[in-house]
Design a protein around this motif. Structure first.
Motif, PDB file in Angstrom:
ATOM      1  N   GLN A 107      71.147  84.048  37.953  1.00 35.30           N
ATOM      2  CA  GLN A 107      71.058  85.438  37.502  1.00 35.30           C
ATOM      3  C   GLN A 107      70.441  85.478  36.101  1.00 35.30           C
ATOM      4  OE1 GLN A 107      71.606  87.731  39.569  1.00 35.30           O
ATOM      5  NE2 GLN A 107      73.317  87.243  40.910  1.00 35.30           N
ATOM      6  N   THR A 108      69.411  86.302  35.933  1.00 26.97           N
ATOM      7  CA  THR A 108      68.713  86.355  34.638  1.00 26.97           C
ATOM      8  C   THR A 108      68.465  87.796  34.196  1.00 26.97           C
ATOM      9  OG1 THR A 108      66.532  86.295  35.701  1.00 26.97           O
ATOM     10  CG2 THR A 108      67.526  84.172  35.119  1.00 26.97           C
ATOM     11  N   PRO A 109      69.484  88.664  34.160  1.00 26.60           N
ATOM     12  CA  PRO A 109      69.225  90.086  33.896  1.00 26.60           C
ATOM     13  C   PRO A 109      68.691  90.389  32.504  1.00 26.60           C
ATOM     14  CG  PRO A 109      71.570  89.633  33.804  1.00 26.60           C
ATOM     15  CD  PRO A 109      70.921  88.403  34.346  1.00 26.60           C
ATOM     16  N   GLU A 110      68.978  89.529  31.531  1.00 30.04           N
ATOM     17  CA  GLU A 110      68.578  89.864  30.167  1.00 30.04           C
ATOM     18  C   GLU A 110      67.295  89.162  29.714  1.00 30.04           C
ATOM     19  OE1 GLU A 110      71.943  86.856  29.601  1.00 30.04           O
ATOM     20  OE2 GLU A 110      70.738  87.718  31.192  1.00 30.04           O
ATOM     21  N   CYS A 111      66.583  88.524  30.641  1.00 27.09           N
ATOM     22  CA  CYS A 111      65.309  87.891  30.252  1.00 27.09           C
ATOM     23  C   CYS A 111      64.238  88.241  31.269  1.00 27.09           C
ATOM     24  CB  CYS A 111      65.468  86.381  30.115  1.00 27.09           C
ATOM     25  SG  CYS A 111      65.914  85.522  31.630  1.00 27.09           S
ATOM     26  N   ASN A 112      64.131  89.531  31.576  1.00 23.32           N
ATOM     27  CA  ASN A 112      63.254  89.949  32.659  1.00 23.32           C
ATOM     28  C   ASN A 112      61.764  89.952  32.311  1.00 23.32           C
ATOM     29  OD1 ASN A 112      63.234  92.168  30.989  1.00 23.32           O
ATOM     30  ND2 ASN A 112      64.350  93.515  32.375  1.00 23.32           N
ATOM     31  N   LEU A 113      61.418  89.370  31.192  1.00 27.09           N
ATOM     32  CA  LEU A 113      60.008  89.204  30.853  1.00 27.09           C
ATOM     33  C   LEU A 113      59.689  87.729  30.644  1.00 27.09           C
ATOM     34  CD1 LEU A 113      57.201  90.212  30.081  1.00 27.09           C
ATOM     35  CD2 LEU A 113      58.030  90.597  27.752  1.00 27.09           C
ATOM     36  N   THR A 114      60.453  87.073  29.796  1.00 32.43           N
ATOM     37  CA  THR A 114      60.135  85.696  29.423  1.00 32.43           C
ATOM     38  C   THR A 114      60.636  84.666  30.410  1.00 32.43           C
ATOM     39  OG1 THR A 114      62.128  85.706  28.049  1.00 32.43           O
ATOM     40  CG2 THR A 114      60.050  86.223  26.962  1.00 32.43           C
ATOM     41  N   GLY A 115      61.635  85.008  31.216  1.00 35.25           N
ATOM     42  CA  GLY A 115      62.141  84.060  32.192  1.00 35.25           C
ATOM     43  C   GLY A 115      63.256  83.180  31.662  1.00 35.25           C
ATOM     44  N   TYR A 116      63.763  82.337  32.544  1.00 32.05           N
ATOM     45  CA  TYR A 116      65.001  81.612  32.249  1.00 32.05           C
ATOM     46  C   TYR A 116      64.878  80.571  31.156  1.00 32.05           C
ATOM     47  CZ  TYR A 116      63.720  77.431  35.082  1.00 32.05           C
ATOM     48  OH  TYR A 116      63.129  76.302  35.593  1.00 32.05           O
ATOM     49  N   ILE A 117      63.664  80.149  30.817  1.00 34.50           N
ATOM     50  CA  ILE A 117      63.530  79.148  29.761  1.00 34.50           C
ATOM     51  C   ILE A 117      63.928  79.714  28.401  1.00 34.50           C
ATOM     52  CG2 ILE A 117      61.749  77.821  30.955  1.00 34.50           C
ATOM     53  CD1 ILE A 117      59.667  79.156  29.181  1.00 34.50           C
ATOM     54  N   SER A 118      64.053  81.045  28.289  1.00 34.83           N
ATOM     55  CA  SER A 118      64.490  81.653  27.032  1.00 34.83           C
ATOM     56  C   SER A 118      66.005  81.819  26.968  1.00 34.83           C
ATOM     57  CB  SER A 118      63.813  83.022  26.844  1.00 34.83           C
ATOM     58  OG  SER A 118      64.239  83.942  27.832  1.00 34.83           O
ATOM     59  N   LEU A 119      66.705  81.511  28.046  1.00 39.02           N
ATOM     60  CA  LEU A 119      68.163  81.623  28.047  1.00 39.02           C
ATOM     61  C   LEU A 119      68.795  80.511  27.211  1.00 39.02           C
ATOM     62  CD1 LEU A 119      68.859  82.329  31.836  1.00 39.02           C
ATOM     63  CD2 LEU A 119      69.035  83.965  29.951  1.00 39.02           C
ATOM     64  N   PRO A 120      69.879  80.795  26.527  1.00 41.54           N
ATOM     65  CA  PRO A 120      70.543  79.738  25.754  1.00 41.54           C
ATOM     66  C   PRO A 120      71.089  78.626  26.634  1.00 41.54           C
ATOM     67  CG  PRO A 120      71.886  81.737  25.814  1.00 41.54           C
ATOM     68  CD  PRO A 120      70.541  82.105  26.363  1.00 41.54           C
ATOM     69  N   GLU A 121      71.337  78.897  27.914  1.00 38.28           N
ATOM     70  CA  GLU A 121      71.873  77.881  28.824  1.00 38.28           C
ATOM     71  C   GLU A 121      70.813  76.940  29.386  1.00 38.28           C
ATOM     72  OE1 GLU A 121      74.383  81.636  29.219  1.00 38.28           O
ATOM     73  OE2 GLU A 121      72.244  81.171  29.311  1.00 38.28           O
ATOM     74  N   TYR A 122      69.549  77.257  29.176  1.00 39.21           N
ATOM     75  CA  TYR A 122      68.473  76.418  29.722  1.00 39.21           C
ATOM     76  C   TYR A 122      68.328  75.136  28.914  1.00 39.21           C
ATOM     77  CZ  TYR A 122      63.769  74.819  30.925  1.00 39.21           C
ATOM     78  OH  TYR A 122      62.700  74.050  31.312  1.00 39.21           O
ATOM     79  N   PRO A 123      68.183  73.959  29.540  1.00 38.43           N
ATOM     80  CA  PRO A 123      68.250  73.730  30.984  1.00 38.43           C
ATOM     81  C   PRO A 123      69.567  73.107  31.456  1.00 38.43           C
ATOM     82  CG  PRO A 123      67.192  71.861  29.962  1.00 38.43           C
ATOM     83  CD  PRO A 123      67.608  72.799  28.835  1.00 38.43           C
ATOM     84  N   PHE A 124      70.515  72.844  30.542  1.00 40.92           N
ATOM     85  CA  PHE A 124      71.654  72.007  30.900  1.00 40.92           C
ATOM     86  C   PHE A 124      72.950  72.750  31.203  1.00 40.92           C
ATOM     87  CE2 PHE A 124      69.192  68.972  28.080  1.00 40.92           C
ATOM     88  CZ  PHE A 124      68.668  68.251  29.138  1.00 40.92           C
TER      89      PHE A 124
END
Length: 374
Positions: free
Chosen positions: A253-270
Motif C-alpha cells: 500500500q502506497t497512498p502517500e507517495c502517489n507520484l514518486t513511488g515506493y522508493i520514497s517511502l521511509p520503509e524502502y527497501p528493508f
C-alpha cells in the motif's frame, strides 16, 4: 471443492496475444527481485540478477511457486541485466549479461513446461539512457539482450519498468524486429512519465512503436496502477488505437507517495512488509482490474505466490479452473470450517474477509497516513 476444475494440462497458445485476442485472462507472475533479496540471493540497491547463474535452484523454486499459484506466464529473471547496469553495480563476479540471460531463459522454460505456461523474455531500463539519451547506444543494448533471448525458447517479450516512455518505445521498436508479441509496461503514476507525458499519450507512443500490450508495473499500489491504466485506455480510445492492457502493480500500500513511488517511502527497501497487501486486497484488485477491461493481470515487487493465487481464485469463473495451490485451504477461508475454535470457524465465509479492516499490530502505527497532494 470437489466440483471445481483445477488446472491440469492447460494448453496455451504460442503467443500471449492468442489468448488476449480471444478475450481470455492472462494471470502474470509475481515479484522476483524483492523476494529473492528477502531470501538472501539478491543485493538490495543494485537488484541485478546474478542469482540466475549463482543460485539457480532459488530462482527455479520461485518460478515454481508462481506457476503452482496459477500464473500463465513466467518472466525471465533478467531485470537490470543490461551490460551497463551490471558494470555500474560493481559486478565483481565477472558473470556476463549473456550468461545471466541464458540461464534465466533455461530456468523459466524448464518450470513453465511443467504447467504449459508461457515464457516472457524481459528487458528493462538502462543507465545509459539517463546519462546520454543516445538512441543508438540504448537500442544496441536492447538488441544484444534480444538476440540472446532468441537463441532460447521464449514465447514473447516484455519491456518493463521504464520511467520514460521514449526509452520504452525504443525497446519496443527493437523487440518487434523479432516478429514476436511485445508487451511494454511503465513504472509511472497517473501523473505520467518522468518527462511529464500523460499516461494516455504514453500508451499511444508505445502502441505506435509496435507494442501489442501496454500497461504499468511496480512503483505504486493497485489503486494507483488501475487508475493509470484506465488513463492509458482513454488515450488509446481517443486516438483510435487498439492495444491489450496489462497491469502488474506493487504488492504494498502506497497512498502517500502517489507520484514518486515506493522508493520514497521511509520503509524502502528493508521494512516494506508492514505495508504488504493481504490476499483479500488482491481479490479486490483483480476484480477491479478485470472490470476496467484489463486482461493481463499479475504483480510485481512484493507480490508473493499467495497473491497470485488470490488473482487466480478471484478470476476462476472467467478462466474456468483453479490452480493446484487452492486445493488445501478452500475459497474465502472455507478451510477454517473444521477449526476447533468456534470464533475461527465463524471466519470461514466471504463476508467476514471482504469486510475486514486489517490492523497493523504496531502501537502508534502511522499506516493511516494522509495521501500527499502531488
Amino acid at each position: 471443492m470437489a466440483q471445481t476444475l483445477f488446472r491440469t494440462g492447460l494448453v496455451l497458445g504460442t503467443k500471449s496475444s492468442d489468448k488476449l485476442n480471444a478475450g481470455e485472462v492472462i494471470v502474470g507472475d509475481g515479484g522476483m527481485v524483492l523476494q529473492l533479496e528477502r531470501r538472501g540471493y539478491v543485493k538490495a540497491g543494485h537488484w541485478t540478477p546474478e542469482a540466475a547463474v549463482q543460485n539457480p535452484e532459488a530462482v527455479r523454486q520461485l518460478h515454481r511457486e508462481f506457476l503452482r499459484a496459477g500464473a500463465d506466464v513466467l518472466q525471465t529473471f533478467t531485470f537490470y541485466c543490461s551490460d551497463d547496469k551490471l558494470e555500474l553495480s560493481g559486478n565483481v563476479t565477472n558473470i556476463t549479461g549473456a550468461q545471466i540471460n541464458e540461464a534465466a531463459c533455461d530456468l523459466a522454460r524448464e518450470v513453465a513446461d511443467e504447467g504449459n505456461a508461457l515464457v516472457a523474455g524481459c528487458v528493462s531500463q538502462t543507465p545509459c539512457y539517463l546519462s546520454n539519451r543516445n538512441e543508438t547506444e540504448v537500442k544496441s543494448l536492447f538488441k544484444k539482450q534480444m538476440d540472446e533471448f532468441l537463441k532460447k525458447d521464449i514465447d514473447f517479450f516484455i519491456a518493463e519498468f521504464f520511467r520514460y516512455a521514449e526509452e520504452a518505445a525504443w525497446a519496443v521498436q527493437v523487440l518487434k524486429t523479432s516478429g514476436k508479441t511485445v508487451g511494454a509496461t511503465l513504472c509511472i503514476s497517473p501523473h505520467g512519465d518522468m518527462n511529464g507525458l500523460p499516461p494516455g499519450e504514453c500508451a499511444v507512443h508505445l502502441v505506435k512503436a509496435g507494442a501489442d500490450i501496454v500497461g504499468v508495473n511496480c512503483h505504486l499500489d493497485p489503486t494507483a496502477c488501475i487508475q493509470t491504466v484506465k488513463l492509458m485506455k482513454e488515450g488509446l480510445d481517443k486516438a483510435g488505437l487498439k492495444g491489450h492492457l496489462m497491469i502488474q502493480p506493487l504488492g504494498c500500500q502506497t497512498p502517500e507517495c502517489n507520484l514518486t513511488g515506493y522508493i520514497s517511502l521511509p520503509e524502502y527497501p528493508f521494512a516494506l512488509e508492514c505495508r504488504t497487501l493481504t490476499r483479500w486486497d488482491v481479490h479486490k484488485y483483480a476484480r477491479e482490474a478485470y472490470d476496467a477491461g484489463i486482461r493481463y493481470i499479475g504483480g510485481c515487487c512484493g507480490f508473493e505466490a499467495y497473491h497470485i493465487r488470490a488473482i487466480s481464485e478471484e478470476l476462476r469463473a472467467e478462466r474456468g479452473f483453479l490452480p493446484p495451490a487452492s486445493e488445501k485451504h478452500g475459497l474465502w477461508g472455507a478451510g477454517l470450517e473444521l477449526h476447533t475454535k468456534p470464533w475461527v470457524r465463524a471466519r470461514a465465509q466471504r463476508e467476514y474477509w471482504e469486510n475486514l479492516l486489517p490492523a497493523s499490530g504496531r502501537p502508534k502505527c502511522p499506516s493511516m497516513a494522509t495521501p500527499a497532494d502531488e
